[in-house]
Design a protein around this motif. Structure first.
Motif, short mmCIF file in Angstrom:
data_model
loop_
_atom_site.label_atom_id
_atom_site.label_comp_id
_atom_site.label_asym_id
_atom_site.label_seq_id
_atom_site.Cartn_x
_atom_site.Cartn_y
_atom_site.Cartn_z
N GLY A 8 0.81 -1.21 0.00
CA GLY A 8 0.00 0.00 0.00
C GLY A 8 0.84 1.26 0.00
O GLY A 8 0.57 2.20 -0.74
N TRP A 9 1.88 1.30 0.80
CA TRP A 9 2.75 2.47 0.86
C TRP A 9 3.53 2.63 -0.43
O TRP A 9 3.72 3.76 -0.91
CB TRP A 9 3.70 2.38 2.04
CG TRP A 9 2.99 2.57 3.34
CD1 TRP A 9 2.75 1.63 4.30
CD2 TRP A 9 2.38 3.77 3.82
NE1 TRP A 9 2.04 2.17 5.33
CE2 TRP A 9 1.79 3.49 5.07
CE3 TRP A 9 2.25 5.06 3.29
CZ2 TRP A 9 1.11 4.45 5.79
CZ3 TRP A 9 1.57 6.00 4.04
CH2 TRP A 9 1.02 5.70 5.27
N LEU A 10 3.99 1.54 -1.00
CA LEU A 10 4.74 1.60 -2.26
C LEU A 10 3.84 2.10 -3.38
O LEU A 10 4.24 2.97 -4.15
CB LEU A 10 5.31 0.21 -2.60
CG LEU A 10 6.13 0.12 -3.88
CD1 LEU A 10 7.36 1.02 -3.79
CD2 LEU A 10 6.55 -1.31 -4.11
N GLU A 11 2.62 1.60 -3.46
CA GLU A 11 1.67 2.06 -4.47
C GLU A 11 1.35 3.54 -4.29
O GLU A 11 1.24 4.27 -5.26
CB GLU A 11 0.39 1.23 -4.44
CG GLU A 11 0.49 -0.09 -5.12
CD GLU A 11 0.70 0.02 -6.62
OE1 GLU A 11 0.00 0.78 -7.30
OE2 GLU A 11 1.59 -0.70 -7.11
N VAL A 45 12.06 2.94 -13.70
CA VAL A 45 12.81 2.13 -12.73
C VAL A 45 11.96 1.87 -11.49
O VAL A 45 11.86 0.73 -11.01
CB VAL A 45 14.15 2.81 -12.36
CG1 VAL A 45 14.80 2.12 -11.18
CG2 VAL A 45 15.10 2.80 -13.55
N VAL A 46 11.32 2.91 -10.97
CA VAL A 46 10.50 2.76 -9.76
C VAL A 46 9.32 1.81 -10.03
O VAL A 46 9.04 0.92 -9.22
CB VAL A 46 9.99 4.14 -9.27
CG1 VAL A 46 8.96 3.98 -8.17
CG2 VAL A 46 11.15 4.99 -8.77
N GLY A 48 9.15 -0.49 -12.34
CA GLY A 48 9.69 -1.82 -12.56
C GLY A 48 9.99 -2.52 -11.25
O GLY A 48 9.70 -3.71 -11.08
N ILE A 49 10.57 -1.79 -10.32
CA ILE A 49 10.85 -2.36 -9.00
C ILE A 49 9.54 -2.75 -8.32
O ILE A 49 9.45 -3.81 -7.69
CB ILE A 49 11.68 -1.38 -8.15
CG1 ILE A 49 13.10 -1.26 -8.73
CG2 ILE A 49 11.73 -1.82 -6.69
CD1 ILE A 49 13.93 -0.14 -8.14
N ALA A 50 8.51 -1.92 -8.47
CA ALA A 50 7.21 -2.24 -7.88
C ALA A 50 6.63 -3.52 -8.48
O ALA A 50 6.07 -4.36 -7.76
CB ALA A 50 6.23 -1.08 -8.07
N ASP A 51 6.76 -3.70 -9.80
CA ASP A 51 6.27 -4.93 -10.43
C ASP A 51 7.04 -6.15 -9.95
O ASP A 51 6.47 -7.21 -9.73
CB ASP A 51 6.37 -4.83 -11.96
CG ASP A 51 5.21 -4.08 -12.57
OD1 ASP A 51 4.19 -3.89 -11.89
OD2 ASP A 51 5.32 -3.68 -13.75
N ILE A 52 8.35 -6.00 -9.77
CA ILE A 52 9.16 -7.12 -9.27
C ILE A 52 8.78 -7.46 -7.84
O ILE A 52 8.65 -8.62 -7.47
CB ILE A 52 10.67 -6.80 -9.41
CG1 ILE A 52 11.05 -6.75 -10.90
CG2 ILE A 52 11.52 -7.84 -8.68
CD1 ILE A 52 12.43 -6.18 -11.17
N VAL A 71 8.45 -10.07 -15.81
CA VAL A 71 8.97 -9.64 -17.12
C VAL A 71 8.76 -8.14 -17.30
O VAL A 71 9.68 -7.43 -17.72
CB VAL A 71 8.29 -10.44 -18.26
CG1 VAL A 71 8.64 -9.86 -19.62
CG2 VAL A 71 8.68 -11.91 -18.18
N SER A 72 7.58 -7.64 -16.96
CA SER A 72 7.29 -6.22 -17.07
C SER A 72 8.22 -5.41 -16.17
O SER A 72 8.72 -4.36 -16.56
CB SER A 72 5.83 -5.96 -16.69
OG SER A 72 5.59 -4.59 -16.60
N GLY A 73 8.45 -5.92 -14.96
CA GLY A 73 9.34 -5.23 -14.03
C GLY A 73 10.76 -5.15 -14.56
O GLY A 73 11.40 -4.09 -14.51
N VAL A 74 11.26 -6.26 -15.07
CA VAL A 74 12.63 -6.27 -15.61
C VAL A 74 12.74 -5.35 -16.82
O VAL A 74 13.69 -4.58 -16.94
CB VAL A 74 13.06 -7.72 -15.95
CG1 VAL A 74 14.35 -7.73 -16.74
CG2 VAL A 74 13.19 -8.55 -14.68
N LEU A 75 11.74 -5.41 -17.72
CA LEU A 75 11.74 -4.51 -18.89
C LEU A 75 11.69 -3.04 -18.46
O LEU A 75 12.36 -2.19 -19.03
CB LEU A 75 10.57 -4.82 -19.81
CG LEU A 75 10.73 -6.00 -20.74
CD1 LEU A 75 9.42 -6.26 -21.49
CD2 LEU A 75 11.85 -5.78 -21.73
N SER A 76 10.87 -2.74 -17.45
CA SER A 76 10.77 -1.36 -16.97
C SER A 76 12.08 -0.88 -16.38
O SER A 76 12.52 0.24 -16.67
CB SER A 76 9.66 -1.24 -15.92
OG SER A 76 8.40 -1.41 -16.50
N VAL A 77 12.71 -1.71 -15.58
CA VAL A 77 14.00 -1.32 -14.98
C VAL A 77 15.04 -1.12 -16.07
O VAL A 77 15.79 -0.13 -16.07
CB VAL A 77 14.46 -2.35 -13.92
CG1 VAL A 77 15.89 -2.07 -13.49
CG2 VAL A 77 13.53 -2.32 -12.71
#
Length: 180
Positions: A8-11, A45-46, A48-52, A71-77
């Protein structure tokens, strides 16, 4: 007794950052493309980290994680780091890589809809569905016409960043951001 989870805090943090970036794009249209490239790189980057992190949380609690989120997180980062490290090539990167990242992120969010409906309720579900369907349409439009992407990226990016930010804030304050 309910406790706030890290999700919740990250979102909420992601939502605030995305809304601020979206507003900045509309308020300062004279910003250099290099500045936009750098800002979007940080946002990618942020996110992507949230997706990971989401993948890891799902993996820990359910025994399996949505591989598309990873995959989405890695691509975003990777996309974000490329934008930050090489801002001079931003126009080319934005016209080619931005739509791909855009679509990957939207598809990743669409794969979470079942969980969002179950945890956060119907209202958040429909809001997330509509925002991400609009995003999918815009992403496909950007892939079809890279020149169109380059000429209108501020409008698309600003509007969609605000919508993504609102979606993140809504999820953060919904039941999804709470742990029972």
């Amino acid at each position: 007794m309910r406790r706030r989870s890290g999700f919740g805090w990250l979102e909420l943090a992601i939502g605030i950052i995305l809304i601020a970036l979206g507003i900045l794009v509309f308020l300062k249209p004279d910003l250099a493309l290099t500045g936009m490239v750098f800002a979007y790189g940080i946002a990618a980057v942020v996110m992507g980290i949230a997706d990971i992190v989401l993948f890891i949380e799902f993996q820990r609690y359910t025994g399996f994680g949505p591989i598309l989120a990873l995959v989405s997180g890695v691509l975003s980062v990777m996309s974000g780091l490329m934008l930050v490290v090489y801002p001079g090539t931003g126009a080319l990167v934005l016209t080619v890589l931005f739509p791909i990242w855009f679509i990957a992120h939207v598809v990743s969010r669409l794969t979470h809809l079942g969980h969002i409906r179950f945890v956060a309720g119907e209202g958040v579900y429909w809001f997330t569905l509509i925002v991400n369907l609009i995003g999918l349409f815009l992403g496909i439009l950007m892939v079809i016409s890279p020149l169109f992407t380059l000429s209108t990226i501020r409008c698309f990016a600003g509007a969609y960043l605000i919508l993504l930010g609102l979606g993140s804030v809504v999820m953060a304050v919904s039941k999804m951001g709470n742990r029972w």
